[in-house]
Structure formats: structure tokens, C-alpha cells
Design a protein around this motif. Structure first.
Motif, PDB file in Angstrom:
ATOM      1  N   PHE A 119      49.847   7.932  23.152  1.00 48.78           N
ATOM      2  CA  PHE A 119      49.331   6.782  23.881  1.00 48.78           C
ATOM      3  C   PHE A 119      47.848   6.569  23.617  1.00 48.78           C
ATOM      4  O   PHE A 119      47.208   5.788  24.300  1.00 48.78           O
ATOM      5  CB  PHE A 119      49.576   6.959  25.378  1.00 48.78           C
ATOM      6  CG  PHE A 119      51.039   7.011  25.724  1.00 48.78           C
ATOM      7  CD1 PHE A 119      51.774   5.851  25.860  1.00 48.78           C
ATOM      8  CD2 PHE A 119      51.682   8.225  25.882  1.00 48.78           C
ATOM      9  CE1 PHE A 119      53.119   5.889  26.175  1.00 48.78           C
ATOM     10  CE2 PHE A 119      53.026   8.277  26.196  1.00 48.78           C
ATOM     11  CZ  PHE A 119      53.743   7.107  26.353  1.00 48.78           C
ATOM     12  N   SER A 120      47.288   7.289  22.655  1.00 47.92           N
ATOM     13  CA  SER A 120      45.871   7.140  22.331  1.00 47.92           C
ATOM     14  C   SER A 120      45.668   5.938  21.421  1.00 47.92           C
ATOM     15  O   SER A 120      46.566   5.520  20.694  1.00 47.92           O
ATOM     16  CB  SER A 120      45.343   8.405  21.640  1.00 47.92           C
ATOM     17  OG  SER A 120      45.496   9.527  22.461  1.00 47.92           O
ATOM     18  N   ALA A 121      44.464   5.394  21.451  1.00 47.47           N
ATOM     19  CA  ALA A 121      44.149   4.260  20.589  1.00 47.47           C
ATOM     20  C   ALA A 121      43.941   4.736  19.157  1.00 47.47           C
ATOM     21  O   ALA A 121      43.486   5.842  18.912  1.00 47.47           O
ATOM     22  CB  ALA A 121      42.892   3.563  21.092  1.00 47.47           C
ATOM     23  N   SER A 122      44.308   3.882  18.208  1.00 46.77           N
ATOM     24  CA  SER A 122      44.142   4.215  16.801  1.00 46.77           C
ATOM     25  C   SER A 122      42.805   3.681  16.303  1.00 46.77           C
ATOM     26  O   SER A 122      42.379   2.589  16.687  1.00 46.77           O
ATOM     27  CB  SER A 122      45.284   3.606  15.981  1.00 46.77           C
ATOM     28  OG  SER A 122      46.514   4.157  16.360  1.00 46.77           O
ATOM     29  N   THR A 123      42.156   4.441  15.464  1.00 47.09           N
ATOM     30  CA  THR A 123      40.926   3.996  14.819  1.00 47.09           C
ATOM     31  C   THR A 123      41.162   3.927  13.315  1.00 47.09           C
ATOM     32  O   THR A 123      42.090   4.525  12.794  1.00 47.09           O
ATOM     33  CB  THR A 123      39.767   4.954  15.122  1.00 47.09           C
ATOM     34  OG1 THR A 123      40.146   6.275  14.737  1.00 47.09           O
ATOM     35  CG2 THR A 123      39.438   4.951  16.610  1.00 47.09           C
ATOM     36  N   PHE A 124      40.293   3.194  12.619  1.00 43.45           N
ATOM     37  CA  PHE A 124      40.504   2.971  11.194  1.00 43.45           C
ATOM     38  C   PHE A 124      40.234   4.234  10.381  1.00 43.45           C
ATOM     39  O   PHE A 124      39.262   4.943  10.613  1.00 43.45           O
ATOM     40  CB  PHE A 124      39.583   1.848  10.712  1.00 43.45           C
ATOM     41  CG  PHE A 124      39.653   1.604   9.230  1.00 43.45           C
ATOM     42  CD1 PHE A 124      40.741   0.963   8.667  1.00 43.45           C
ATOM     43  CD2 PHE A 124      38.641   2.053   8.392  1.00 43.45           C
ATOM     44  CE1 PHE A 124      40.816   0.749   7.306  1.00 43.45           C
ATOM     45  CE2 PHE A 124      38.699   1.840   7.028  1.00 43.45           C
ATOM     46  CZ  PHE A 124      39.793   1.182   6.480  1.00 43.45           C
ATOM     47  N   THR A 125      41.118   4.497   9.425  1.00 44.65           N
ATOM     48  CA  THR A 125      40.925   5.566   8.449  1.00 44.65           C
ATOM     49  C   THR A 125      41.149   4.964   7.068  1.00 44.65           C
ATOM     50  O   THR A 125      42.215   4.401   6.799  1.00 44.65           O
ATOM     51  CB  THR A 125      41.919   6.723   8.660  1.00 44.65           C
ATOM     52  OG1 THR A 125      41.712   7.284   9.968  1.00 44.65           O
ATOM     53  CG2 THR A 125      41.717   7.809   7.620  1.00 44.65           C
ATOM     54  N   GLY A 126      40.155   5.077   6.196  1.00 48.29           N
ATOM     55  CA  GLY A 126      40.323   4.537   4.849  1.00 48.29           C
ATOM     56  C   GLY A 126      39.008   4.205   4.187  1.00 48.29           C
ATOM     57  O   GLY A 126      37.927   4.442   4.735  1.00 48.29           O
ATOM     58  N   PRO A 127      39.066   3.632   2.978  1.00 48.13           N
ATOM     59  CA  PRO A 127      37.860   3.275   2.232  1.00 48.13           C
ATOM     60  C   PRO A 127      37.140   2.075   2.840  1.00 48.13           C
ATOM     61  O   PRO A 127      37.732   1.274   3.573  1.00 48.13           O
ATOM     62  CB  PRO A 127      38.400   2.939   0.833  1.00 48.13           C
ATOM     63  CG  PRO A 127      39.795   3.468   0.791  1.00 48.13           C
ATOM     64  CD  PRO A 127      40.291   3.427   2.188  1.00 48.13           C
ATOM     65  N   ALA A 128      35.867   1.967   2.503  1.00 47.47           N
ATOM     66  CA  ALA A 128      35.058   0.819   2.923  1.00 47.47           C
ATOM     67  C   ALA A 128      33.943   0.622   1.908  1.00 47.47           C
ATOM     68  O   ALA A 128      33.593   1.548   1.164  1.00 47.47           O
ATOM     69  CB  ALA A 128      34.476   1.037   4.321  1.00 47.47           C
ATOM     70  N   ALA A 129      33.412  -0.571   1.852  1.00 49.07           N
ATOM     71  CA  ALA A 129      32.319  -0.876   0.923  1.00 49.07           C
ATOM     72  C   ALA A 129      31.368  -1.871   1.566  1.00 49.07           C
ATOM     73  O   ALA A 129      31.757  -2.642   2.451  1.00 49.07           O
ATOM     74  CB  ALA A 129      32.865  -1.441  -0.390  1.00 49.07           C
ATOM     75  N   TYR A 130      30.118  -1.833   1.114  1.00 48.47           N
ATOM     76  CA  TYR A 130      29.113  -2.753   1.632  1.00 48.47           C
ATOM     77  C   TYR A 130      28.263  -3.274   0.484  1.00 48.47           C
ATOM     78  O   TYR A 130      27.805  -2.509  -0.370  1.00 48.47           O
ATOM     79  CB  TYR A 130      28.206  -2.047   2.646  1.00 48.47           C
ATOM     80  CG  TYR A 130      27.030  -2.888   3.097  1.00 48.47           C
ATOM     81  CD1 TYR A 130      27.160  -3.800   4.146  1.00 48.47           C
ATOM     82  CD2 TYR A 130      25.789  -2.791   2.460  1.00 48.47           C
ATOM     83  CE1 TYR A 130      26.084  -4.571   4.559  1.00 48.47           C
ATOM     84  CE2 TYR A 130      24.711  -3.556   2.858  1.00 48.47           C
ATOM     85  CZ  TYR A 130      24.856  -4.449   3.912  1.00 48.47           C
ATOM     86  OH  TYR A 130      23.789  -5.224   4.303  1.00 48.47           O
TER      87      TYR A 130
END
Length: 564
Positions: free
Chosen positions: A226-237
Motif C-alpha cells: 500500500f506504499s506509494a511508488s516513486t520513479f526508478t530509471g534513467p534521466a537526462a537534463y
């Protein structure tokens, strides 16, 4: 009243839907909001694997290097390991490829009171950083599969630990220097390339982060179902495209959209993000860099940059500097490392509200020294900011409670004729100058602030492991004894009793069950968020009770005057 009823049913239905959806995913069934089952991305045995483990330069380099690249996959656990350590991070660098394959964050402890191991290279979890050289016409160059030998290690003149590892192939020597500053999660990485023979082919340096697609385990009861999901993965700026996240699922389906290039003269970086922590390659000199993200193997993905070094003359040397960040998403620290790096701490669509809320919370904490008391003080300030809206809401509720007996009488009088009932109610509201939705709208306006604070407390590594008092040893995880959710349920029940009882029996039952539904949901929320809601409810009860008392005195005075 119909508007109130609609809102209550919508909230109740949404809560029930969220609970059912989380239960579905806990049972291993597909989420109601996703067509894919809950399992590691790319775990299918029949998944297509890349034929090459090395990147092919894009626009800044030769058009295609696929035929020139080595295809073997090597075990980075083989060979010697070199350790580099300061007071906050301990790194392991493999002799195979001179890749950073292990990173322990010495001041960030897990549930076993051991340092968080962000980078890992094990059979069950792979997450590491690597770099190397590629070029057309000269495929056998020092890269992440080469054997590197220790050239030098120790501390420099400023007492900073460093390592120099080198590998030479086909007349090209690559020396990697790793340097750590005290108290820093940033590794200064130098790539020194020396050409000892004549080679007309331009060289390209690549720096990339590789990770499997497995999400971090959730914290909480029932395995965090029942916990909230957070993002896991690549990112770019990049300065042009700003911050962009890339889902593993999109890479799997070849639908990943990443910025193609960091233009010359502009800042930018590539990263791998997970809850509370991140890693990022930050280029040095502001020359054009190509960005790429793709699949390496089954359930193994990467994001990286390609840096053109050009053609190097015989006997000449080129040095390319970069920085590798491996650490917690502490907002203030990230702001000082590179432009835009603080965006790794992602608040979602409500960033415009969440950032100032966190800024204020951090300011309070800098004086108070306790995140729990800081949340309480922040709640009081937010309550003061919304005081006029809350007062209007409670006044409307108090007026509704005052005319409640008349509403009940009307319902009996016009039983079976809803049209006349609604008409009579509207006439009474108009005569008494009561807005029937006045109690709801101020609450709706405050919802974005509540959601923003939710993401602040969920995303802030600063509150990770932060105690409050007594039994609350970590504000970022659920209350271990569920005391705060129970107190919150009681406070909601008291609020319900202070509100006017709905004339509709079904609506009255919904109002009665709402504290139970919300308390069940809050059983699995971070203790810091529940603390905010409890304090907010307490303040609301005090304000509502005072207004009800005031209107009660006015009503009594009016009755006395009428009697006389």
C-alpha cells in the motif's frame, strides 16, 4: 447538499479504488492503471538482446561503429578491486574496465543499520558506472571490457585520496584518474588519452550508467503493497529540453525519448534515479555531447554520453574531465554541484508548490533541529495562511448545523417530492444567506497543498531516518505502532460530530465511515505526513469548535429576543 454528496461519494469511491488496486498489485496481478503485470522490466526469457555492449556514436562521431565494436560481455567481478574512500562514500573500482562497481554511502544507513549500497554488481542486482573509448577502423581500444593496471594511488598534496588506472591497446593508452574530496559524493574522473602511433580515425569517449530494471523494494506492511511508488530509471537534463525521465518500459519497447545532444557551451548531464538516491555523469568542458539510452541485456539498461575527442596526433595526449555523482538527493547539495541537478529530487507536477514548502520546512528545521517539530510548526504556518478560507468553511458549516432541524422538517414535509424539497431548501439558503457548498470549496482549494507536502515528505531524503519523539524513529516510514493514524481517525470522528449531520441517511453513513477509510489509508503513509494531518485536524477542531460556540451564543440570543 447534492454537491456535497457528490464530493463525498467521489472521495469514498476513489479511496476504495486505490485500496483495491494496491491489493491487486500485492497479489501479483496487473494494476488497474497499467496493462502490464507487476514484474521486472525485460524479464521475459525471449527478450531480444543487443548484439553489442558498446555504444555507437551518434551525430558528433562517425555514422556507425557497430561492426567495429567488441561483442563480448565480461564479468566485472573478476580480477582485482581497488578501494577509494572518504568520510561519506566508499567505492570499489574493478580492474576489468576500471568501472565503479560498488558504492557504499557511509552516512546513509538502511534498516539493518548498515551503509546503503547504491552501486552493486551481484547476480541479483547490477548498478554501476563505466567508460571507455571507441573509434571506426580501430575496434580494439581500451574500453569497459579491458584490463586496467594500477599506476598510482594514495593522497595528493591536499590529502585527497586518488587512484590512477591504465590500459593500452593498439597504440592507444587510456589512463583513468579517480579523485575524492572530503565530505563529497562527487568523484572527479579524468580520462587521459595518449596516441603512440599514427591513426587518422577520430576517437570517441563514452561515459554511462548501467542498471537493471528492478524497482527498489517498498517499505511498509504487506511488503509495502500500500506504499506509494516513486520513479526508478534513467534521466537526462539539458538547457534546451530541461529534465526528462525515461522509463525502462519505454527503452524495452524502443520508445525512449531522451535529449539527443548537449550543445556546445551548455550544461547538461545523464543520471539514474531511484527513491532518495541517484547517480549522474556530469561532463567537464562544455563541448557538444551526444546522449543515448538503450538496452544492454535482459533486464539491463543504460544511459550515457558520447564525447568526441577528434583525431589525436602521434605522441599527443588529450585529457577529458568529468564528474560522477553517487549519493543522496539532498536538494541543497545537488544545487551546488551542477545546474539542474536538484531536479533529481522529483516532486512531479506540483513542483511549483512543493519546492517552496520544502524550502520553508528546511528553514524551520535549521532553527529547531528536529524534522518532526519542524513539520508541526510548518502545519501551523500553513493553517494560518489558510485561516480566512478555513474560517469561511467552518462558518458555513456552523450555519448549516443551525438550520439542520429545519432541513429535517422540510424533508418530512415534502417527502416524495424532491423538486419542491430542493426549491424550499434553495429559498431557505437564500433567505438565511447560506452557501451550501461553502464548507467544501475551501477544503478543495487546500488539496494541492496537501498533495505537495505529501511529495515533499515522500521524496526528501533529508527526513529519511529522522526521529521525532518516543516511538517515531523515522518520519519517512509508517508509524510502527499506528498510534498517529489512530489519533487521526479519532480527530476526524470529532470533526464529523462538529459538522452538521446530513439529512440523507446514506450521506450520514458515508460521513461516519470516512474516518475509518482515511485512517486505513494513512496506516501506510509516512509518519511525517500523518503527523502533519493530525496537527492540522487538531487545529481545525479548535477553530471549528470556537466558531460553533460563537454561532451557538448568537442563536441563543436571537431566541431570547424573539421570546421577549
Amino acid at each position: 447538499m447534492d454537491f456535497k454528496k457528490t464530493i463525498l461519494w467521489a472521495v469514498f469511491s476513489l479511496s476504495a479504488l486505490m485500496l483495491y488496486n494496491n491489493w491487486q498489485t500485492y497479489q501479483g496481478k496487473p494494476s488497474l492503471f497499467s496493462s502490464a503485470p507487476s514484474k521486472p522490466v525485460g524479464s521475459d526469457q525471449g527478450a531480444t538482446q543487443n548484439k553489442s555492449d558498446l555504444p555507437a556514436p551518434a551525430s558528433s562521431g562517425p555514422a556507425n561503429l557497430a561492426s567495429a565494436l567488441p561483442k563480448e560481455n565480461v564479468n566485472l567481478e573478476q580480477g582485482e578491486k581497488f578501494v577509494l574512500e572518504n568520510d561519506v562514500i566508499r567505492l570499489e573500482i574493478s580492474s576489468t574496465g576500471a568501472n565503479v562497481i560498488d558504492a557504499k554511502l557511509l552516512k546513509e544507513l538502511n534498516a539493518d543499520n548498515k551503509p546503503v549500497e547504491l552501486f552493486q554488481y551481484t547476480p541479483s542486482h547490477k548498478y554501476f558506472a563505466r567508460s571507455g573509448l571507441i573509434a571506426i577502423g580501430n575496434p580494439d581500444l581500451p574500453n569497459h571490457t579491458s584490463i586496467f593496471k594500477l599506476q598510482q594511488s594514495g593522497k595528493d598534496g591536499s590529502g585527497r585520496p586518488f587512484l590512477v588506472l591504465a590500459s593500452e591497446r593498439n597504440g592507444v593508452k587510456l589512463e583513468k584518474t579517480f579523485l575524492l574530496n572530503p565530505g563529497s559524493y562527487v568523484i572527479d574522473v579524468g580520462h587521459r588519452v595518449t596516441q603512440s602511433n599514427s591513426n587518422p580515425n577520430p576517437l570517441v569517449l563514452y561515459t554511462e550508467i548501467v542498471r537493471d530494471g528492478t524497482s527498489e523494494p517498498k517499505i511498509g506492511p504487506f511488503g509495502g503493497a500500500f506504499s506509494a511508488s516513486t520513479f526508478t530509471g534513467p534521466a537526462a537534463y539539458t538547457e534546451n529540453d530541461k529534465f526528462k525521465k525515461v522509463k525502462f518500459e519505454d527503452i524495452e519497447k524502443s520508445k525512449a525519448e531522451v535529449p539527443k545532444q548537449i550543445p556546445a557551451g551548455q550544461s547538461g548531464w545523464v543520471a539514474m534515479v531511484q527513491h532518495y538516491f541517484a547517480s549522474a555523469w556530469i561532463p567537464g568542458d562544455k563541448v557538444a555531447r551526444d546522449i543515448y539510452a538503450d538496452k544492454v541485456d535482459v533486464n539491463l539498461y543504460r544511459i550515457g554520453m558520447q564525447i568526441p575527442l577528434g583525431t589525436i596526433d602521434k605522441g599527443a595526449t588529450v585529457v577529458e574531465k568529468a564528474r560522477l555523482f553517487v549519493g543522496p538527493q539532498e536538494e541543497k547539495m545537488l544545487e551546488g554541484i551542477a545546474p539542474g541537478l536538484e531536479l533529481l529530487k522529483d516532486y512531479g507536477y506540483l513542483t511549483i508548490l512543493a519546492k517552496p514548502i520544502f524550502w520553508l520546512l528546511a528553514k524551520i528545521q535549521s532553527y529547531v533541529g528536529n524534522w518532526g517539530w519542524s513539520i508541526i510548526l510548518l502545519t501551523i504556518l500553513i493553517k494560518l495562511a489558510f485561516f480566512p478560507l478555513s474560517a469561511a468553511s467552518y462558518k458555513s458549516m456552523a450555519r448549516m448545523k443551525e438550520v439542520q432541524p429545519r432541513l429535517v422538517a422540510m424533508k418530512e414535509q415534502y417527502k416524495g417530492d424532491p423538486q419542491k424539497l430542493n426549491q424550499a431548501m434553495m429559498e431557505m439558503y437564500k433567505k438565511e444567506k447560506i452557501n451550501p457548498v461553502g464548507g467544501c470549496l475551501p477544503v478543495v482549494i487546500q488539496i494541492p497543498v496537501f498533495i505537495s507536502l505529501y511529495w515533499v515528505l515522500l521524496s526528501s531524503v533529508e527526513t529519511r531516518g529522522a526521529p521525532w519523539i518516543g516511538w517515531i524513529h523515522d518520519l519517512s516510514v509508517p508509524d510502527p505502532y499506528y498510534i498517529l493514524p489512530i489519533v487521526m481517525a479519532i480527530s476526524m470522528f470529532v470533526q464529523t460530530k462538529l459538522n452538521p449531520t446530513p439529512p440523507d441517511p446514506i450521506q450520514a453513513k458515508v460521513m461516519l465511515y470516512m474516518p475509518i477509510v482515511f485512517s486505513i489509508m494513512f496506516f501506510f503513509f509516512p509518519a511525517g505526513l500523518v503527523l502533519y494531518w493530525v496537527v492540522n485536524n487538531m487545529l481545525s477542531i479548535a477553530q471549528q469548535w470556537q466558531i460553533n460556540k460563537l454561532f451557538g451564543k448568537k442563536a441563543g440570543a436571537l431566541k431570547a429576543q424573539h421570546f421577549l
